[in-house]
Design a protein around this motif. Structure first.
Motif: not given
Length: 212
Positions: A34-63
């Motif tokens: 998730l750190n790698g995703v945050a860096q690529a998106a230009g956001v903080t890791r906390g911003a990812i957790y605001w929208h997604f519970k974990n990497k699996a939840d993010l993967f599911d949203a992508m799918c």
């Protein structure tokens, strides 16, 4: 102001999914943090957790970006109002596969699903998501075939379980092979011929009938 904030939050969410798609595609799902995703998106890791519970939840949203058109397809084709379910299945299936061919993001997501994820743990949430999706699509395919039987397009004694399994594995095999070797066959026209052959098999092959 509230509307603007909501729009910005949605934009951030979409940007995170876009970044995750790129990173999953380049590194594979298992090797992505998730750190790698945050860096690529230009956001903080906390911003990812605001929208997604974990990497699996993010993967599911992508799918879900590619699953939503499939959901719409299933609902329309399995509806009792559809007078030609098999014809509609082929037409709308062709449209989806054409999207994979022509839409770079769709192709990336399908490549990730088929070839960029390695299951290392039987209890991995992403693996469980994948299994649930496979079973969901198989049950949905059974609904479509049942509608085709009701419209006299398939034999009344067709084994729905075997028919759905054949269509699902045929589609998955075509998609998996094309994503690895896109120049080896046409994902729209050649795939239509093969899927039509599978439907003809259901009409004529006694091995696909219910056992008495």
């Amino acid at each position: 102001m509230a509307r603007n904030t909501k729009e910005k939050a949605q934009e951030t969410r979409e940007r995170i999914i876009d970044a995750a798609t790129d990173v999953f595609y380049e590194n594979g799902v298992s090797n992505t943090s998730l750190n790698g995703v945050a860096q690529a998106a230009g956001v903080t890791r906390g911003a990812i957790y605001w929208h997604f519970k974990n990497k699996a939840d993010l993967f599911d949203a992508m799918c879900n970006r590619v699953r939503e058109p499939i959901y719409a397809l299933v609902e329309e084709v399995s509806s009792e109002k559809t007078t030609d379910p098999l014809g509609q299945l082929l037409i709308m299936g062709s449209a989806f596969r054409r999207s994979v061919v022509e839409n770079h993001n769709f192709r990336k997501v399908m490549t990730i699903i088929y070839h960029r994820y390695e299951a290392t743990d039987a209890d991995d949430p992403i693996l469980l998501y994948q299994r649930d999706w496979l079973m969901h699509t198989r049950e949905s395919t059974k609904r479509i075939l049942a509608n085709a039987i009701a419209k006299n397009q398939l034999p009344h004694d067709l084994d729905l379980r075997l028919g759905a399994l054949m269509l699902q594995t045929t589609f998955s095999g075509l998609m998996s092979n094309w994503l690895l070797m896109p120049d080896s066959f046409d994902l729209v026209d050649d795939a239509n011929i093969i899927l039509n052959a599978a439907l003809d098999n259901m009409r004529t092959n006694p091995a696909l009938r219910k056992k008495v």
